[in-house]
Design a protein around this motif. Structure first.
Motif, PDB file in Angstrom:
ATOM      1  N   ARG A  15      72.516  55.938 142.828  1.00 50.75           N
ATOM      2  CA  ARG A  15      72.937  56.582 144.072  1.00 50.75           C
ATOM      3  C   ARG A  15      72.809  55.606 145.242  1.00 50.75           C
ATOM      4  N   LYS A  16      71.719  54.874 145.285  1.00 51.05           N
ATOM      5  CA  LYS A  16      71.496  53.909 146.357  1.00 51.05           C
ATOM      6  C   LYS A  16      72.613  52.862 146.385  1.00 51.05           C
ATOM      7  N   ARG A  17      72.968  52.341 145.213  1.00 51.22           N
ATOM      8  CA  ARG A  17      74.036  51.326 145.149  1.00 51.22           C
ATOM      9  C   ARG A  17      75.367  51.893 145.641  1.00 51.22           C
ATOM     10  N   LEU A  18      75.704  53.090 145.206  1.00 48.93           N
ATOM     11  CA  LEU A  18      76.961  53.705 145.627  1.00 48.93           C
ATOM     12  C   LEU A  18      77.000  53.877 147.140  1.00 48.93           C
ATOM     13  N   PHE A  19      75.933  54.383 147.712  1.00 52.95           N
ATOM     14  CA  PHE A  19      75.921  54.599 149.161  1.00 52.95           C
ATOM     15  C   PHE A  19      75.886  53.282 149.936  1.00 52.95           C
ATOM     16  N   GLN A  20      75.280  52.246 149.377  1.00 51.02           N
ATOM     17  CA  GLN A  20      75.313  50.935 150.029  1.00 51.02           C
ATOM     18  C   GLN A  20      76.741  50.413 150.116  1.00 51.02           C
ATOM     19  N   GLY A  37      99.462  51.993 144.650  1.00 60.10           N
ATOM     20  CA  GLY A  37      99.548  53.172 143.797  1.00 60.10           C
ATOM     21  C   GLY A  37      98.200  53.765 143.415  1.00 60.10           C
ATOM     22  N   LYS A  38      97.131  53.346 144.084  1.00 61.47           N
ATOM     23  CA  LYS A  38      95.790  53.839 143.743  1.00 61.47           C
ATOM     24  C   LYS A  38      95.314  54.837 144.786  1.00 61.47           C
ATOM     25  N   TRP A  39      94.186  55.471 144.468  1.00 57.84           N
ATOM     26  CA  TRP A  39      93.556  56.417 145.377  1.00 57.84           C
ATOM     27  C   TRP A  39      93.071  55.728 146.636  1.00 57.84           C
ATOM     28  N   THR A  40      92.827  56.551 147.642  1.00 60.82           N
ATOM     29  CA  THR A  40      92.143  56.064 148.837  1.00 60.82           C
ATOM     30  C   THR A  40      90.636  56.088 148.555  1.00 60.82           C
ATOM     31  N   VAL A  41      89.885  55.455 149.437  1.00 56.70           N
ATOM     32  CA  VAL A  41      88.425  55.501 149.325  1.00 56.70           C
ATOM     33  C   VAL A  41      87.974  56.955 149.323  1.00 56.70           C
ATOM     34  N   GLN A  42      88.524  57.748 150.232  1.00 59.86           N
ATOM     35  CA  GLN A  42      88.152  59.166 150.328  1.00 59.86           C
ATOM     36  C   GLN A  42      88.453  59.902 149.028  1.00 59.86           C
ATOM     37  N   ASP A  43      89.633  59.689 148.484  1.00 59.64           N
ATOM     38  CA  ASP A  43      89.996  60.356 147.233  1.00 59.64           C
ATOM     39  C   ASP A  43      89.017  60.007 146.117  1.00 59.64           C
ATOM     40  N   MET A  44      88.602  58.738 146.077  1.00 57.73           N
ATOM     41  CA  MET A  44      87.681  58.322 145.028  1.00 57.73           C
ATOM     42  C   MET A  44      86.324  59.002 145.189  1.00 57.73           C
ATOM     43  N   HIS A 141      81.010  55.662 134.740  1.00 61.50           N
ATOM     44  CA  HIS A 141      82.198  56.106 135.460  1.00 61.50           C
ATOM     45  C   HIS A 141      82.111  55.691 136.930  1.00 61.50           C
ATOM     46  N   ASP A 142      80.957  55.909 137.529  1.00 64.31           N
ATOM     47  CA  ASP A 142      80.755  55.516 138.920  1.00 64.31           C
ATOM     48  C   ASP A 142      80.854  54.000 139.088  1.00 64.31           C
ATOM     49  N   ARG A 143      80.228  53.257 138.170  1.00 65.25           N
ATOM     50  CA  ARG A 143      80.260  51.788 138.274  1.00 65.25           C
ATOM     51  C   ARG A 143      81.697  51.267 138.261  1.00 65.25           C
ATOM     52  N   GLU A 144      82.515  51.868 137.437  1.00 66.45           N
ATOM     53  CA  GLU A 144      83.933  51.485 137.384  1.00 66.45           C
ATOM     54  C   GLU A 144      84.565  51.624 138.772  1.00 66.45           C
ATOM     55  N   HIS A 145      84.304  52.733 139.427  1.00 69.53           N
ATOM     56  CA  HIS A 145      84.885  52.966 140.744  1.00 69.53           C
ATOM     57  C   HIS A 145      84.187  52.150 141.834  1.00 69.53           C
ATOM     58  N   ILE A 146      82.909  51.896 141.686  1.00 62.75           N
ATOM     59  CA  ILE A 146      82.201  51.038 142.643  1.00 62.75           C
ATOM     60  C   ILE A 146      82.811  49.640 142.623  1.00 62.75           C
ATOM     61  N   ARG A 147      83.130  49.154 141.430  1.00 61.18           N
ATOM     62  CA  ARG A 147      83.767  47.827 141.326  1.00 61.18           C
ATOM     63  C   ARG A 147      85.095  47.811 142.078  1.00 61.18           C
ATOM     64  N   GLU A 148      85.837  48.890 142.004  1.00 58.52           N
ATOM     65  CA  GLU A 148      87.100  48.970 142.752  1.00 58.52           C
ATOM     66  C   GLU A 148      86.848  48.940 144.261  1.00 58.52           C
ATOM     67  N   LEU A 149      85.818  49.659 144.702  1.00 56.20           N
ATOM     68  CA  LEU A 149      85.475  49.651 146.128  1.00 56.20           C
ATOM     69  C   LEU A 149      85.049  48.255 146.571  1.00 56.20           C
ATOM     70  N   GLU A 150      84.249  47.597 145.760  1.00 58.82           N
ATOM     71  CA  GLU A 150      83.804  46.241 146.092  1.00 58.82           C
ATOM     72  C   GLU A 150      84.981  45.269 146.113  1.00 58.82           C
ATOM     73  N   ALA A 151      85.916  45.443 145.192  1.00 58.50           N
ATOM     74  CA  ALA A 151      87.104  44.582 145.165  1.00 58.50           C
ATOM     75  C   ALA A 151      87.931  44.772 146.429  1.00 58.50           C
ATOM     76  N   LEU A 152      88.070  46.018 146.879  1.00 57.85           N
ATOM     77  CA  LEU A 152      88.806  46.277 148.116  1.00 57.85           C
ATOM     78  C   LEU A 152      88.117  45.585 149.279  1.00 57.85           C
ATOM     79  N   LYS A 153      86.810  45.693 149.354  1.00 56.11           N
ATOM     80  CA  LYS A 153      86.063  45.020 150.433  1.00 56.11           C
ATOM     81  C   LYS A 153      86.278  43.513 150.347  1.00 56.11           C
ATOM     82  N   GLY A 154      86.310  42.984 149.135  1.00 58.43           N
ATOM     83  CA  GLY A 154      86.545  41.547 148.951  1.00 58.43           C
ATOM     84  C   GLY A 154      87.925  41.131 149.441  1.00 58.43           C
TER      85      GLY A 154
END
Length: 158
Positions: A15-20, A37-44, A141-154
């Motif tokens: 939980r801490k990692r996701l919120f960070q 063609g992907k979700w928004t951050v909010q959708d995820m 499942h969360d880690r998969e989506h966290i990686r997508e969020l981190e990639a977007l930030k990158g």
């Protein structure tokens, strides 16, 4: 097998990692797609919250009745789209609060379960499950989506 304390500590760390990661996004960036063609951050975030709630409800079912109904939606893509639309007009504050709330509910539920529940196995469709595998599925499942969020930030250079 992991014990109750280890599983709860893993949940807290996750939980801490996701919120960070989510803290790195400004409010206006929540409407940004994770890619073409992907979700928004909010959708995820709404998607993650929904599936954590679903998983908690299945665990509650297991504890109460000794069995989990393994049937699920036939079209998860359509369900995910419906969930995203249902939350589209909610504030980011409400969406974050809902995510935080479901993590709190899961932690409270696990905290109140007797230790023996962390050593039980049960059938989920064709799969033999236990608490460690169940929680790992949602963390993966969360880690998969966290990686997508981190990639977007990158890609944003942040």
């Amino acid at each position: 097998m992991h014990n109750k304390k280890e599983i709860i500590l893993e949940l807290k760390a996750h939980r801490k990692r996701l919120f960070q990661v989510l803290k790195k996004f400004k409010e206006e960036e929540w409407a940004e797609p994770l890619g073409p063609g992907k979700w928004t951050v909010q959708d995820m975030v709404v998607h993650l919250t929904h599936w954590h709630r679903w998983g908690l409800n299945k665990l509650r079912q297991m504890v109460a009745y000794g069995i989990i109904d393994s049937s699920g939606p036939k079209d998860t893509d359509a369900l995910n789209e419906l969930i995203a639309r249902a939350w589209a007009q909610h504030s980011i504050f409400d969406i974050k609060a809902d995510l935080e709330g479901i993590f709190n509910e899961i932690q409270a539920f696990l905290s109140h379960l007797p230790e023996e529940w962390f050593n039980k196995t049960w059938e989920y469709g064709d799969i033999e499950a236990d608490m460690e595998r169940w929680m790992k599925f949602f963390a993966d499942h969360d880690r998969e989506h966290i990686r997508e969020l981190e990639a977007l930030k990158g890609r944003q250079g942040q």
